[in-house]
Design an enzyme around this catalytic site. Sequence first.
Site, PDB file in Angstrom:
ATOM      1  N   CYS A  40      41.894  47.581  46.380  1.00 41.43           N
ATOM      2  CA  CYS A  40      42.495  46.276  46.080  1.00 41.43           C
ATOM      3  C   CYS A  40      43.939  46.185  46.571  1.00 41.43           C
ATOM      4  O   CYS A  40      44.804  46.927  46.095  1.00 41.43           O
ATOM      5  CB  CYS A  40      42.448  46.026  44.577  1.00 41.43           C
ATOM      6  SG  CYS A  40      43.263  44.488  44.082  1.00 41.43           S
ATOM      7  N   TYR A 165      41.009  36.748  51.795  1.00 41.44           N
ATOM      8  CA  TYR A 165      39.863  36.500  50.920  1.00 41.44           C
ATOM      9  C   TYR A 165      39.278  35.112  51.170  1.00 41.44           C
ATOM     10  O   TYR A 165      38.057  34.927  51.165  1.00 41.44           O
ATOM     11  CB  TYR A 165      40.280  36.641  49.454  1.00 41.44           C
ATOM     12  CG  TYR A 165      40.491  38.073  49.031  1.00 41.44           C
ATOM     13  CD1 TYR A 165      39.441  38.828  48.517  1.00 41.44           C
ATOM     14  CD2 TYR A 165      41.732  38.683  49.152  1.00 41.44           C
ATOM     15  CE1 TYR A 165      39.619  40.143  48.129  1.00 41.44           C
ATOM     16  CE2 TYR A 165      41.928  40.002  48.771  1.00 41.44           C
ATOM     17  CZ  TYR A 165      40.871  40.725  48.261  1.00 41.44           C
ATOM     18  OH  TYR A 165      41.054  42.031  47.889  1.00 41.44           O
TER      19      TYR A 165
END
Length: 222
Positions: A40, A165
């Site tokens: 992440c 994203y």
Amino acid sequence: MSLLNKGVWVADESVENATLIPTATIVQADRYHLYISLACPYAHRANLVVQFLGLPITVSSVSSLKTDGWIFDQHFSDPILNRHHLYEIYQKHQHDFSGRATVPVLWDKAEQKIASNSSAELALNLATNWQNVAKNPHILVPNPLKNEIIALNHWLNDHITAKVYQIGFCRNQADYDTLLSEFFADLADLNKRLQHQPYLFGHEITLSDFFLFPTLIRFEKV
């Protein structure tokens, strides 16, 4: 994406957004544990600050696998609470918590609660408030540049980290093409900024570099 809805793990999106827990820390060695995911880029920010400054905060990662949310396994165990799912840590913080179980999570071992799950707030807090206990103190947010650094961090979040994203989850070609064009235009602007200096604000590393690096390094790895 699965969510906690009043403490119950559900498989739909009846709770829309992640619930951010305001960052509140007491500067004290060995009081906190930082849960991240090595996958992440948002969690990477806070971990970079911890490692760069040498802060007295322990760190561990959830598994890179996601089955019904972030999990712990035999390779990536929970060294503090011995839980199997990240959402269980949110439930321990607040039994009826509603929202996504996201990383990073800064766990307060003294109070037995989450001290922060906001990546931007947490990185700024650690960079500015924890210098006195850092093994390698370095001013990552100089006062004369503080407002500019925070503004650039917001821009980097929206135009670089989050944009990746958005591109990845596009549902039609037109949106994909538009976002991809915007993304590479923004990268070109950053490239111009860095042509004659090693860091975003000149010759000294700042917190903004820790917001850009996690996305760029993932391009190198991929």
